[in-house]
Design a protein around this motif. Sequence first.
Motif, mmCIF file in Angstrom:
data_model
loop_
_atom_site.group_PDB
_atom_site.id
_atom_site.type_symbol
_atom_site.label_atom_id
_atom_site.label_comp_id
_atom_site.label_asym_id
_atom_site.label_seq_id
_atom_site.Cartn_x
_atom_site.Cartn_y
_atom_site.Cartn_z
ATOM 1 N N SER A 1 7.490 -6.117 -4.500
ATOM 2 C CA SER A 1 6.228 -5.573 -3.987
ATOM 3 C C SER A 1 6.317 -4.167 -3.391
ATOM 4 C CB SER A 1 5.629 -6.524 -2.950
ATOM 5 O OG SER A 1 6.487 -6.638 -1.825
ATOM 6 N N TYR A 2 7.326 -3.400 -3.762
ATOM 7 C CA TYR A 2 7.404 -2.000 -3.338
ATOM 8 C C TYR A 2 6.259 -1.224 -3.984
ATOM 9 C CZ TYR A 2 8.904 2.788 -2.805
ATOM 10 O OH TYR A 2 8.937 4.118 -2.488
ATOM 11 N N PRO A 3 5.558 -0.354 -3.261
ATOM 12 C CA PRO A 3 5.770 0.082 -1.887
ATOM 13 C C PRO A 3 4.989 -0.770 -0.888
ATOM 14 C CG PRO A 3 4.112 1.470 -2.890
ATOM 15 C CD PRO A 3 4.559 0.482 -3.948
ATOM 16 N N ASN A 4 5.561 -0.925 0.312
ATOM 17 C CA ASN A 4 4.809 -1.568 1.387
ATOM 18 C C ASN A 4 4.116 -0.467 2.203
ATOM 19 O OD1 ASN A 4 6.739 -0.541 3.227
ATOM 20 N ND2 ASN A 4 7.907 -2.450 3.227
ATOM 21 N N VAL A 5 3.411 -0.831 3.265
ATOM 22 C CA VAL A 5 2.647 0.134 4.054
ATOM 23 C C VAL A 5 3.563 1.237 4.605
ATOM 24 C CG1 VAL A 5 1.243 0.410 6.136
ATOM 25 C CG2 VAL A 5 0.843 -1.525 4.617
ATOM 26 N N HIS A 6 4.720 0.863 5.111
ATOM 27 C CA HIS A 6 5.663 1.843 5.652
ATOM 28 C C HIS A 6 6.119 2.828 4.573
ATOM 29 C CE1 HIS A 6 8.916 3.608 7.963
ATOM 30 N NE2 HIS A 6 9.743 3.284 6.987
ATOM 31 N N ASP A 7 6.440 2.304 3.381
ATOM 32 C CA ASP A 7 6.888 3.167 2.287
ATOM 33 C C ASP A 7 5.822 4.191 1.909
ATOM 34 O OD1 ASP A 7 9.337 1.689 2.010
ATOM 35 O OD2 ASP A 7 8.253 0.203 0.806
ATOM 36 N N VAL A 8 4.576 3.763 1.882
ATOM 37 C CA VAL A 8 3.468 4.672 1.556
ATOM 38 C C VAL A 8 3.366 5.767 2.610
ATOM 39 C CG1 VAL A 8 0.958 4.837 1.281
ATOM 40 C CG2 VAL A 8 2.209 2.936 0.217
ATOM 41 N N GLN A 9 3.491 5.395 3.887
ATOM 42 C CA GLN A 9 3.420 6.384 4.970
ATOM 43 C C GLN A 9 4.548 7.410 4.876
ATOM 44 O OE1 GLN A 9 3.479 3.802 8.398
ATOM 45 N NE2 GLN A 9 1.243 3.577 8.433
ATOM 46 N N VAL A 10 5.763 6.965 4.603
ATOM 47 C CA VAL A 10 6.916 7.864 4.501
ATOM 48 C C VAL A 10 6.704 8.862 3.355
ATOM 49 C CG1 VAL A 10 9.386 7.980 3.915
ATOM 50 C CG2 VAL A 10 8.573 6.314 5.587
ATOM 51 N N ALA A 11 6.294 8.367 2.201
ATOM 52 C CA ALA A 11 6.074 9.242 1.052
ATOM 53 C C ALA A 11 4.915 10.205 1.314
ATOM 54 C CB ALA A 11 5.810 8.408 -0.200
ATOM 55 N N LYS A 12 3.852 9.689 1.910
ATOM 56 C CA LYS A 12 2.676 10.528 2.197
ATOM 57 C C LYS A 12 3.051 11.660 3.157
ATOM 58 C CE LYS A 12 -2.164 10.163 3.507
ATOM 59 N NZ LYS A 12 -3.228 9.256 3.954
ATOM 60 N N ALA A 13 3.881 11.358 4.163
ATOM 61 C CA ALA A 13 4.325 12.377 5.124
ATOM 62 C C ALA A 13 5.122 13.479 4.426
ATOM 63 C CB ALA A 13 5.159 11.741 6.237
ATOM 64 N N ALA A 14 5.803 13.130 3.336
ATOM 65 C CA ALA A 14 6.570 14.110 2.569
ATOM 66 C C ALA A 14 5.707 14.786 1.501
ATOM 67 C CB ALA A 14 7.781 13.438 1.920
ATOM 68 N N GLY A 15 4.451 14.351 1.390
ATOM 69 C CA GLY A 15 3.564 14.921 0.386
ATOM 70 C C GLY A 15 3.882 14.490 -1.034
ATOM 71 N N LEU A 16 4.493 13.315 -1.164
ATOM 72 C CA LEU A 16 4.913 12.827 -2.472
ATOM 73 C C LEU A 16 4.401 11.414 -2.713
ATOM 74 C CD1 LEU A 16 8.592 14.045 -2.183
ATOM 75 C CD2 LEU A 16 6.843 15.009 -3.694
ATOM 76 N N PRO A 17 4.248 11.003 -3.971
ATOM 77 C CA PRO A 17 3.869 9.615 -4.256
ATOM 78 C C PRO A 17 5.053 8.683 -4.008
ATOM 79 C CG PRO A 17 4.243 10.792 -6.308
ATOM 80 C CD PRO A 17 4.366 11.808 -5.187
#
Length: 169
Positions: free
Chosen positions: A103-119
């Motif tokens: 089930s990747y990405p979870n909510v945390h994974d989405v936040q980390v990628a979004k903070a880096a400006g990446l999907p």
Amino acid sequence: MDRTVMRIFRIVLILVAALGLAACSSKFKTYDGPAVTQLQVYKGARELFLMHDNTVLKSYKIELGNQPVGPKRFEGDGRTPEGLYYINRRNPNSAYHLSIGISYPNVHDVQVAKAAGLPPGGDIFIHGEDPRRGRTSQDWTAGCIAVSDKDIEDIYAMVRDGTPIFIMP
């Protein structure tokens, strides 16, 4: 006329035997043992454990993403995720023999990628071998967890959708 009947009988017998052998070689197995209540992946040790509560039912050697150290952060980084996920789908027609989805990405994974400006990416699976490479004993996936084709047949039969998977460094 008797020779024709015997020839037809032989042909039918050969076809039945061939179909019987083909059925025996199916990649779809059945499992009626204790339920797998969780999967545990230890990336550093390259091992996957199928657990029933605190009991190891089976263990498997694994291969990881082609950048195996550290958690997956964004699409295309070649890393295998780390954290708590769930088995959420299965693909009986996988290009890698069989596969079960994580089930990747979870909510945390989405936040980390979004903070880096990446999907964050997605389509992370436990799957069999790449038919073009075979089993290599080196990390080669784009972030998935790879096992032998024989092993994914067992895992596919034993693990149900919704089962938690803990992926640790």
